[in-house]
Write a protein that holds these residues in place. Structure first.
Motif, PDB file in Angstrom:
ATOM      1  N   ASP A 134       0.841  -1.195   0.000  1.00  0.00           N
ATOM      2  CA  ASP A 134       0.000   0.000   0.000  1.00  0.00           C
ATOM      3  C   ASP A 134       0.879   1.249   0.000  1.00  0.00           C
ATOM      4  O   ASP A 134       1.518   1.566   1.005  1.00  0.00           O
ATOM      5  CB  ASP A 134      -0.924  -0.011   1.217  1.00  0.00           C
ATOM      6  N   TRP A 135       0.891   1.971  -1.125  1.00  0.00           N
ATOM      7  CA  TRP A 135       1.708   3.177  -1.255  1.00  0.00           C
ATOM      8  C   TRP A 135       0.852   4.445  -1.199  1.00  0.00           C
ATOM      9  O   TRP A 135       1.316   5.524  -1.582  1.00  0.00           O
ATOM     10  CB  TRP A 135       2.486   3.142  -2.571  1.00  0.00           C
ATOM     11  N   SER A 136      -0.365   4.351  -0.736  1.00  0.00           N
ATOM     12  CA  SER A 136      -1.296   5.479  -0.803  1.00  0.00           C
ATOM     13  C   SER A 136      -0.852   6.672   0.033  1.00  0.00           C
ATOM     14  O   SER A 136      -1.254   7.802  -0.252  1.00  0.00           O
ATOM     15  CB  SER A 136      -2.692   5.023  -0.375  1.00  0.00           C
ATOM     16  N   ARG A 137      -0.052   6.455   1.049  1.00  0.00           N
ATOM     17  CA  ARG A 137       0.364   7.556   1.922  1.00  0.00           C
ATOM     18  C   ARG A 137       1.727   8.149   1.512  1.00  0.00           C
ATOM     19  O   ARG A 137       2.187   9.120   2.122  1.00  0.00           O
ATOM     20  CB  ARG A 137       0.438   7.060   3.373  1.00  0.00           C
ATOM     21  N   TYR A 138       2.323   7.596   0.480  1.00  0.00           N
ATOM     22  CA  TYR A 138       3.673   7.996   0.083  1.00  0.00           C
ATOM     23  C   TYR A 138       3.728   9.459  -0.348  1.00  0.00           C
ATOM     24  O   TYR A 138       4.657  10.198   0.026  1.00  0.00           O
ATOM     25  CB  TYR A 138       4.164   7.088  -1.047  1.00  0.00           C
ATOM     26  N   ASN A 139       2.764   9.915  -1.124  1.00  0.00           N
ATOM     27  CA  ASN A 139       2.800  11.294  -1.639  1.00  0.00           C
ATOM     28  C   ASN A 139       2.706  12.312  -0.502  1.00  0.00           C
ATOM     29  O   ASN A 139       3.360  13.359  -0.546  1.00  0.00           O
ATOM     30  CB  ASN A 139       1.674  11.514  -2.643  1.00  0.00           C
ATOM     31  N   TRP A 140       1.874  12.017   0.493  1.00  0.00           N
ATOM     32  CA  TRP A 140       1.800  12.921   1.646  1.00  0.00           C
ATOM     33  C   TRP A 140       3.140  12.959   2.373  1.00  0.00           C
ATOM     34  O   TRP A 140       3.628  14.033   2.752  1.00  0.00           O
ATOM     35  CB  TRP A 140       0.683  12.474   2.594  1.00  0.00           C
ATOM     36  N   MET A 141       3.763  11.801   2.553  1.00  0.00           N
ATOM     37  CA  MET A 141       5.075  11.757   3.188  1.00  0.00           C
ATOM     38  C   MET A 141       6.074  12.600   2.404  1.00  0.00           C
ATOM     39  O   MET A 141       6.853  13.382   2.977  1.00  0.00           O
ATOM     40  CB  MET A 141       5.570  10.311   3.276  1.00  0.00           C
ATOM     41  N   SER A 142       6.063  12.458   1.075  1.00  0.00           N
ATOM     42  CA  SER A 142       6.994  13.196   0.223  1.00  0.00           C
ATOM     43  C   SER A 142       6.782  14.703   0.364  1.00  0.00           C
ATOM     44  O   SER A 142       7.746  15.478   0.495  1.00  0.00           O
ATOM     45  CB  SER A 142       6.810  12.773  -1.241  1.00  0.00           C
ATOM     46  N   THR A 143       5.526  15.131   0.385  1.00  0.00           N
ATOM     47  CA  THR A 143       5.214  16.554   0.523  1.00  0.00           C
ATOM     48  C   THR A 143       5.654  17.087   1.881  1.00  0.00           C
ATOM     49  O   THR A 143       6.288  18.153   1.979  1.00  0.00           O
ATOM     50  CB  THR A 143       3.705  16.783   0.336  1.00  0.00           C
ATOM     51  N   ALA A 144       5.311  16.348   2.934  1.00  0.00           N
ATOM     52  CA  ALA A 144       5.649  16.791   4.286  1.00  0.00           C
ATOM     53  C   ALA A 144       7.161  16.822   4.489  1.00  0.00           C
ATOM     54  O   ALA A 144       7.700  17.742   5.147  1.00  0.00           O
ATOM     55  CB  ALA A 144       4.996  15.880   5.310  1.00  0.00           C
ATOM     56  N   TYR A 145       7.875  15.838   3.942  1.00  0.00           N
ATOM     57  CA  TYR A 145       9.329  15.821   4.087  1.00  0.00           C
ATOM     58  C   TYR A 145       9.975  16.959   3.308  1.00  0.00           C
ATOM     59  O   TYR A 145      10.868  17.666   3.824  1.00  0.00           O
ATOM     60  CB  TYR A 145       9.900  14.489   3.617  1.00  0.00           C
ATOM     61  N   SER A 146       9.530  17.168   2.085  1.00  0.00           N
ATOM     62  CA  SER A 146      10.138  18.200   1.239  1.00  0.00           C
ATOM     63  C   SER A 146       9.968  19.592   1.834  1.00  0.00           C
ATOM     64  O   SER A 146      10.800  20.478   1.605  1.00  0.00           O
ATOM     65  CB  SER A 146       9.524  18.154  -0.160  1.00  0.00           C
ATOM     66  N   ALA A 147       8.906  19.798   2.624  1.00  0.00           N
ATOM     67  CA  ALA A 147       8.636  21.111   3.200  1.00  0.00           C
ATOM     68  C   ALA A 147       9.687  21.524   4.216  1.00  0.00           C
ATOM     69  O   ALA A 147       9.922  22.724   4.421  1.00  0.00           O
ATOM     70  CB  ALA A 147       7.249  21.118   3.843  1.00  0.00           C
ATOM     71  N   ILE A 148      10.350  20.572   4.856  1.00  0.00           N
ATOM     72  CA  ILE A 148      11.315  20.895   5.918  1.00  0.00           C
ATOM     73  C   ILE A 148      12.738  20.486   5.568  1.00  0.00           C
ATOM     74  O   ILE A 148      13.690  20.885   6.239  1.00  0.00           O
ATOM     75  CB  ILE A 148      10.898  20.220   7.242  1.00  0.00           C
ATOM     76  N   SER A 149      12.904  19.707   4.523  1.00  0.00           N
ATOM     77  CA  SER A 149      14.208  19.082   4.267  1.00  0.00           C
ATOM     78  C   SER A 149      15.326  20.084   4.043  1.00  0.00           C
ATOM     79  O   SER A 149      16.503  19.784   4.285  1.00  0.00           O
ATOM     80  CB  SER A 149      14.104  18.137   3.063  1.00  0.00           C
ATOM     81  N   GLY A 150      15.026  21.295   3.578  1.00  0.00           N
ATOM     82  CA  GLY A 150      16.076  22.272   3.313  1.00  0.00           C
ATOM     83  C   GLY A 150      16.447  23.126   4.497  1.00  0.00           C
ATOM     84  O   GLY A 150      17.309  24.014   4.374  1.00  0.00           O
ATOM     85  N   GLN A 151      15.848  22.867   5.648  1.00  0.00           N
ATOM     86  CA  GLN A 151      16.046  23.754   6.801  1.00  0.00           C
ATOM     87  C   GLN A 151      17.039  23.162   7.810  1.00  0.00           C
ATOM     88  O   GLN A 151      17.205  21.953   7.902  1.00  0.00           O
ATOM     89  CB  GLN A 151      14.714  24.006   7.494  1.00  0.00           C
ATOM     90  N   ASN A 152      17.654  24.045   8.559  1.00  0.00           N
ATOM     91  CA  ASN A 152      18.513  23.676   9.681  1.00  0.00           C
ATOM     92  C   ASN A 152      17.896  24.192  10.972  1.00  0.00           C
ATOM     93  O   ASN A 152      16.935  24.965  10.948  1.00  0.00           O
ATOM     94  CB  ASN A 152      19.918  24.246   9.511  1.00  0.00           C
ATOM     95  N   SER A 153      18.446  23.747  12.094  1.00  0.00           N
ATOM     96  CA  SER A 153      17.930  24.149  13.400  1.00  0.00           C
ATOM     97  C   SER A 153      19.050  24.733  14.244  1.00  0.00           C
ATOM     98  O   SER A 153      20.246  24.510  13.976  1.00  0.00           O
ATOM     99  CB  SER A 153      17.319  22.938  14.111  1.00  0.00           C
ATOM    100  N   ASP A 154      18.668  25.451  15.281  1.00  0.00           N
ATOM    101  CA  ASP A 154      19.651  25.968  16.233  1.00  0.00           C
ATOM    102  C   ASP A 154      20.060  24.915  17.260  1.00  0.00           C
ATOM    103  O   ASP A 154      20.931  25.171  18.094  1.00  0.00           O
ATOM    104  CB  ASP A 154      19.087  27.187  16.964  1.00  0.00           C
ATOM    105  N   TRP A 155      19.432  23.747  17.203  1.00  0.00           N
ATOM    106  CA  TRP A 155      19.740  22.658  18.119  1.00  0.00           C
ATOM    107  C   TRP A 155      20.192  21.446  17.313  1.00  0.00           C
ATOM    108  O   TRP A 155      19.471  20.980  16.417  1.00  0.00           O
ATOM    109  CB  TRP A 155      18.535  22.305  18.985  1.00  0.00           C
ATOM    110  N   TYR A 156      21.348  20.903  17.658  1.00  0.00           N
ATOM    111  CA  TYR A 156      21.919  19.823  16.862  1.00  0.00           C
ATOM    112  C   TYR A 156      21.170  18.500  17.055  1.00  0.00           C
ATOM    113  O   TYR A 156      21.154  17.660  16.145  1.00  0.00           O
ATOM    114  CB  TYR A 156      23.404  19.662  17.197  1.00  0.00           C
ATOM    115  N   ASP A 157      20.578  18.315  18.214  1.00  0.00           N
ATOM    116  CA  ASP A 157      19.800  17.087  18.384  1.00  0.00           C
ATOM    117  C   ASP A 157      18.561  17.107  17.497  1.00  0.00           C
ATOM    118  O   ASP A 157      18.141  16.072  16.982  1.00  0.00           O
ATOM    119  CB  ASP A 157      19.421  16.886  19.858  1.00  0.00           C
ATOM    120  N   ASP A 158      17.976  18.297  17.271  1.00  0.00           N
ATOM    121  CA  ASP A 158      16.838  18.406  16.362  1.00  0.00           C
ATOM    122  C   ASP A 158      17.255  18.030  14.939  1.00  0.00           C
ATOM    123  O   ASP A 158      16.538  17.324  14.219  1.00  0.00           O
ATOM    124  CB  ASP A 158      16.281  19.829  16.368  1.00  0.00           C
ATOM    125  N   GLU A 159      18.410  18.511  14.542  1.00  0.00           N
ATOM    126  CA  GLU A 159      18.907  18.171  13.207  1.00  0.00           C
ATOM    127  C   GLU A 159      19.153  16.673  13.078  1.00  0.00           C
ATOM    128  O   GLU A 159      18.929  16.081  12.014  1.00  0.00           O
ATOM    129  CB  GLU A 159      20.197  18.943  12.911  1.00  0.00           C
TER     130      GLU A 159
END
Length: 620
Positions: free
Chosen positions: A321-346
């Motif tokens: 079942d790959w029905s949830r894959y596109n939502w995962m891709s969208t949600a991941y792509s929205a944050i993937s280019g960002q960094n954090s001020d906390w290294y454990d978050d990264e």
């Protein structure tokens, strides 16, 4: 007809000479005691051969009020009887219907005597010539059904060979099964909030209700009374008038003794659907902190929500079942280019990136795979640059927790190790394993206590240790770090032994007992980020179990304890911390569940989902 109290009774019954039904008292005593008016239509049963056609007979039932409550009735056609029923949920096995019509009996209300000189013997031992004499019995089995209830009766006719005019009639194995009182049944519809893959098939409204009750993810149901379609609902939508519809909400406490992995999966599915529906804002492409209202989520808790989504996608895609894959891709792509001020978050987003990469590779999605791998490498570089040997106090070799350099923490240390090991597993490059060792060894030497507990952090610039904050998070991330290093060096059990120390401490000190077994806990005062701490711990307990079973099967006793903890987590979440109407979860996995309508925080939702999928990964 008014619905009756649910019963499941197995009761021996015998005819006495007084033409009475008398219930044998040698039965299991349970919570409920019931007396039933049971018109078995004896004149048909014994007088007319066509009784044993496929015609259904009618029954009715009256609920008794206490032990010893008796009921009796009489008519021109039926013998008077008295009854006292005691609940027993053991179900008999029923024979197919058989009848030999060579014996005709006429039984009526004849002043205590059956017609045609037939009498009933109360001497059971004398009626049975020997243990094998039943081979000479005339037997018949029939089934009795009522619109509201189902009753099954097995009748055995035994004629003693030396008593031609005497027949012993034993009515045994009577099972009365009334419609279970899981909640009210209404002549209304309940549109919306269907669980996936609806409708299913049901025989009637009560059957649909029972299917809902047996599914922990189901809070209400609707049934097409002119057909067989049954819709199970994740919540309790409002009612509307519609022909050919029955519906209701489940109000009874659920029996969990027969729950399976599939039941836990249903709750996990309802939970992840609720995470999407309540906490994901598609117009913003971002998670929010709360429901029914909340601000935009921050970096770490967003990454943790992604962990829950990836858990669902990993589990579902393993089943095609790959029905949830596109939502995962969208949600991941929205944050993937960002960094954090906390290294454990990264580090958390780095671990998610590794898992997204593997799923994208499996899917053949090169664009997402390249994005995820590039993000993982970028975050690793940033974390690697946070390695420091200049501060603090006598212990200097560690990764900074934050860009402001306020402390060095287990969260960042364990996260750096896990990030390194993911890159090592994906690329095979030894440099990542070397960095994992570089970070791990001084931290274990200085920050892990003799009992296996892991201190939280050292402060800058003093170097003071904080070892009193014993969160499941710290144990969990170090369990994951040691297990992943151990997996990479099978000839060296040193890190496996460290992982076992962390696990032992966790099992002994950071769990509570529940009716479902041990359950992870961070105490009653768990607020803020603490609400998510159990999630990574459950994840890395699963990894410890999977790696250990392959590499160190001799530790089976410890694996049994870990499995019981993962199972206790999941069953307690599904049955005590879960609001089935809203498909939401509470911080405490032992409950109580959130109130209808919330408020619920996104951190509570994703943590419970991760706890459920951690068990589903090892559930068989």
């Amino acid at each position: 007809m008014e619905r009756q109290t649910p019963l499941a009774l197995k009761v021996p019954i015998a005819f006495e000479q007084e033409d009475n039904f008398k219930i044998n008292s040698n039965i299991l005593v349970r919570n409920l005691f019931v007396c039933s008016n049971l018109p078995l239509l004896l004149h048909r049963l014994l007088l007319k051969n066509d009784l044993f056609s496929h015609r259904w007979l009618s029954t009715s039932f009256i609920v008794g009020r206490a032990i010893g409550f008796n009921s009796s009735w009489s008519s021109d056609d039926f013998a008077t009887y008295q009854c006292q029923l005691r609940q027993d949920d053991t179900l008999p096995t029923f024979q197919e219907r058989r009848y030999r019509p060579d014996h005709k009996h006429n039984i009526g209300n004849t002043g205590g005597k059956p017609q045609n000189g037939t009498t009933f013997s109360s001497d059971f031992n004398r009626r049975r010539t020997n243990e094998t004499g039943l081979a000479h019995d005339r037997t018949a089995t029939t089934f009795v059904r009522n619109v509201e209830t189902a009753a099954r009766a097995t009748l055995t006719f035994h004629k003693e060979r030396n008593m031609s005019n005497r027949i012993g009639l034993i009515l045994f194995g009577l099972l009365i099964v009334q419609a279970q009182n899981y909640g009210p049944i209404e002549n209304t519809d309940r549109p919306f909030l269907d669980l996936p893959n609806m409708p299913i098939s049901a025989n009637n409204g009560q059957d649909c209700q029972a299917k809902c009750y047996s599914n922990p993810a189901c809070a209400s149901w609707a049934f097409d009374s002119c057909g067989t379609s049954c819709w199970l609902k994740s919540g309790v939508p409002g009612t509307s008038n519609r022909d050919c519809r029955q519906s209701g909400a489940i109000t009874a406490a659920r029996n969990t003794s027969t729950q399976t992995c599939e039941d836990i999966r249903r709750v996990a599915t309802a939970g992840i659907n609720s995470l999407r529906d309540k906490f994901w804002k598609s117009d913003k492409n971002w998670f929010v902190k709360g429901w029914p209202s909340g601000d935009m989520e921050n970096y770490w808790t967003y990454a943790m929500a992604l962990d829950a989504v990836v858990d669902a996608v990993e589990y579902e895609t393993s089943r095609g079942d790959w029905s949830r894959y596109n939502w995962m891709s969208t949600a991941y792509s929205a944050i993937s280019g960002q960094n954090s001020d906390w290294y454990d978050d990264e580090a958390w987003l780095a671990a998610v990136s590794a898992r997204v990469y593997l799923l994208a590779q499996k899917k053949g999605d090169s664009n997402l795979a390249n994005r995820a791998k590039s993000t993982l490498q970028r975050l690793y570089t940033d974390i690697h640059n946070a390695w420091d040997t200049s501060c603090c106090g006598n212990f200097r070799e560690a990764v900074w927790w934050d860009r402001k350099h306020t402390q060095k923490a287990t969260a960042a240390t364990g996260g750096a190790i896990v990030t390194s090991m993911w890159l090592h597993n994906i690329t095979g490059d030894r440099q990542y394993l070397d960095f994992a060792w570089q970070v791990n060894n001084p931290w274990v030497t200085n920050m892990v206590q003799s009992d296996g507990s892991v201190c939280d952090h050292i402060s800058a610039p003093s170097g003071d240790k904080t070892c009193g904050w014993l969160f499941t998070y710290n144990q969990g991330i170090m369990i994951g770090a040691a297990s992943m290093i151990s997996q990479a060096i099978p000839g060296n059990p040193s890190q496996w032994n460290e992982a076992k120390r962390y696990v032992q401490y966790l099992l002994d000190h950071e769990t509570v007992n529940s009716k479902y077994g041990p359950v992870l806990t961070d105490g009653n005062g768990c607020k803020g980020d603490c609400k998510e701490f159990k999630a990574p711990t459950a994840r890395y307990l699963r990894k410890f179990l999977e790696i250990g079973r392959r590499m160190y099967p001799g530790d089976s006793d410890l694996f049994d304890r870990v499995f019981k903890l993962l199972k206790g987590n999941a069953y307690s979440i599904a049955n005590q911390a879960y609001n089935a109407r809203d498909a939401t979860f509470s911080t405490s996995w032992t409950g109580p569940a959130p109130s209808n309508g919330g408020p619920v925080e996104q951190t509570e939702q994703n943590a419970a989902i991760q706890g459920l999928y951690a068990f589903l990964g090892v559930c068989q």
